[in-house]
Write a protein that holds these residues in place. Structure first.
Motif, PDB file in Angstrom:
ATOM      1  N   SER A  34      16.907 -11.988  34.345  1.00 45.17           N
ATOM      2  CA  SER A  34      16.946 -12.533  35.698  1.00 45.17           C
ATOM      3  C   SER A  34      16.613 -11.418  36.675  1.00 45.17           C
ATOM      4  N   TYR A  36      16.295 -10.813  40.657  1.00 39.01           N
ATOM      5  CA  TYR A  36      16.748 -11.495  41.870  1.00 39.01           C
ATOM      6  C   TYR A  36      17.212 -10.491  42.915  1.00 39.01           C
ATOM      7  N   CYS A  76      24.808 -19.952  38.801  1.00 38.20           N
ATOM      8  CA  CYS A  76      23.655 -20.845  38.770  1.00 38.20           C
ATOM      9  C   CYS A  76      24.013 -22.098  37.972  1.00 38.20           C
TER      10      CYS A  76
END
Length: 109
Positions: A34, A36, A76
């Motif tokens: 991920s 981000y 998430c």
């Protein structure tokens, strides 16, 4: 879809959701990356992801459970509406998950 900090945590969390009949199945990908932005900084982190097979009506309860038990501040959780599916598989998902209108049998959550 739910992401988590590692495969072990997510596996146990998924097992709990299936045991409580909030999901019929969870298909986990042990490692994803991920990338981000969080709190003004860029991050590039390993995570795990699970795709749950459940009823649309159970998504709010799953979100409440995730918010209560997940180690992230902002976990998430994404839900995608399925417009078509194998009718037999869909029936299995419905049979394997609880009816959200059923009374709680007194089990602690």
């Amino acid at each position: 879809m739910i992401t988590g900090p590692d495969a072990g945590w997510l596996r146990e969390f998924t097992r709990k959701l299936v045991e409580e009949r909030l999901a019929a199945c969870g298909q986990q990908v042990a490692e994803i990356r991920s990338i981000y932005r969080w709190e003004g900084r860029m991050h590039d982190e390993p995570e795990a992801r699970v795709m749950l097979h459940t009823r649309q009506s159970l998504v709010p309860e799953i979100i409440r459970t995730v918010r209560r038990e997940h180690p992230y501040d902002v976990p998430c959780v994404l839900a995608t509406l399925i417009t078509q599916a194998n009718p037999d598989y869909r029936a299995w998902v419905v049979e394997s998950t609880k009816d959200p209108d059923e009374q709680d049998s007194g089990s602690s959550r």
